[in-house]
Structures are given as C-alpha cells and as structure tokens.
Enzyme design. Structure first.
Site, PDB file in Angstrom:
ATOM      1  N   HIS A  52      48.051  36.374  56.182  1.00  0.00           N
ATOM      2  CA  HIS A  52      46.653  36.775  56.321  1.00  0.00           C
ATOM      3  C   HIS A  52      45.907  35.688  57.083  1.00  0.00           C
ATOM      4  CE1 HIS A  52      46.525  39.717  52.653  1.00  0.00           C
ATOM      5  NE2 HIS A  52      47.618  39.866  53.384  1.00  0.00           N
ATOM      6  N   GLU A  54      43.175  34.099  56.505  1.00  0.00           N
ATOM      7  CA  GLU A  54      42.710  32.977  55.691  1.00  0.00           C
ATOM      8  C   GLU A  54      43.844  32.009  55.378  1.00  0.00           C
ATOM      9  OE1 GLU A  54      40.628  36.729  53.959  1.00  0.00           O
ATOM     10  OE2 GLU A  54      42.459  36.255  55.062  1.00  0.00           O
ATOM     11  N   CYS A  82      41.193  38.891  50.069  1.00  0.00           N
ATOM     12  CA  CYS A  82      41.931  39.542  48.983  1.00  0.00           C
ATOM     13  C   CYS A  82      42.147  38.544  47.841  1.00  0.00           C
ATOM     14  CB  CYS A  82      43.272  40.069  49.509  1.00  0.00           C
ATOM     15  SG  CYS A  82      44.466  38.765  49.901  1.00  0.00           S
ATOM     16  N   CYS A  85      44.344  35.480  48.929  1.00  0.00           N
ATOM     17  CA  CYS A  85      43.598  34.534  49.749  1.00  0.00           C
ATOM     18  C   CYS A  85      42.528  33.813  48.934  1.00  0.00           C
ATOM     19  CB  CYS A  85      42.988  35.254  50.944  1.00  0.00           C
ATOM     20  SG  CYS A  85      44.230  35.825  52.117  1.00  0.00           S
TER      21      CYS A  85
END
Length: 150
Positions: A52, A54, A82, A85
């Site tokens: 992801h 992040e 999410c 993260c």
C-alpha cells in the site's frame, strides 16, 4: 497553504497508481516541511498485499532517516488508511496524518473508521480530513467506475 501542496504531491502519486491499474492512492511523508518519501499503491504490480502507498512511503522514509521511528514526520495520503496501514503509522511514530478523502461505503466501514480514529487518538496521532477532498475522491470514483465497465 502547505497542506494542499503536499496533498497535490500525494495526488500525483495516486495518478501513477491509476496509470498502472492499481487502486489510485498516493502517500507523501514530510519532515521539516520537506518531502522525504513518496509512494503509490503497488499491490498488483508487486503481487504483495502489503504494498500500500502508506507502507511503501514509511519504508522509504525509514531508509532515508536511518531508522524506523519517523518522529517529527507527517503523512499525507489521498484516502483514509486501512487497518494495516493505521498500525504501521502508529508503530512508526508518525504524529500527523492528513487525509484527502474518507472511505465510507457502508455501515461496517464507518464503524472501522471510528475505531481507527480512536486508535490514532489513543496513540497521540493527530488526524485531519478533507485536504483536496474533491480531487482525491474523484480519482477513486473514476477508477472504480472504469473497473466496473470491464
């Protein structure tokens, strides 16, 4: 305003993801008003569920700073992080998370969002929403609209 400038950089990252047919989310990490890391989603490209924006930005910033504690750093991200993260954000000691748009599509996600806000608050992470919200929301809506057409 500096927040919008940094979010615009995160949006550029989101568009890079979009061009790769990745969910268009971008992240930028800032320390002392300077960008030290940029990333976008690469889960499909890398075939890695943890890739992801992040997480990738946190890894880049950690390498640049020579340690995993990102004290004094701010994270700009185009969509609400999410759960995975959020954990990485708290563990990395990021203190400010600036989010472009929320990810609210049903009641369950709304409850998850409230839980994450409590989790951030408990860990002294300040969160703000709505920087370049319209632009951040637009690219996501466009991506999923095009995905449904396929």
């Amino acid at each position: 305003m500096k927040h919008s400038l940094f979010m615009e950089e995160a949006l550029k990252e989101a568009y890079k993801a979009y061009e790769k047919n990745e969910i268009p989310i971008g992240a930028v990490i800032v320390k002392d008003d300077k960008i030290i890391a940029k990333a976008h989603n690469l889960t499909e490209t890398l075939k890695d569920p943890t890739a992801h924006a992040e997480i990738l930005a946190i890894k880049i910033a950690s390498e640049k700073l020579g340690g995993w504690r990102l004290i004094g750093c701010d994270l700009y991200v185009t969509m609400e992080p999410c759960m995975m993260c959020s954990g990485a954000i708290v563990n990395s000691r990021i203190k400010n998370v600036i989010i472009g748009t929320k990810h609210i599509k049903n009641e369950y996600i709304q409850k998850e969002s409230i839980f994450k806000l409590d989790y951030y608050s408990y860990n002294n992470v300040k969160v703000s929403f709505g920087i370049c919200e319209e632009e951040c929301s637009y690219i996501l809506k466009k991506f999923f609209k095009n995905l449904r057409k396929k």
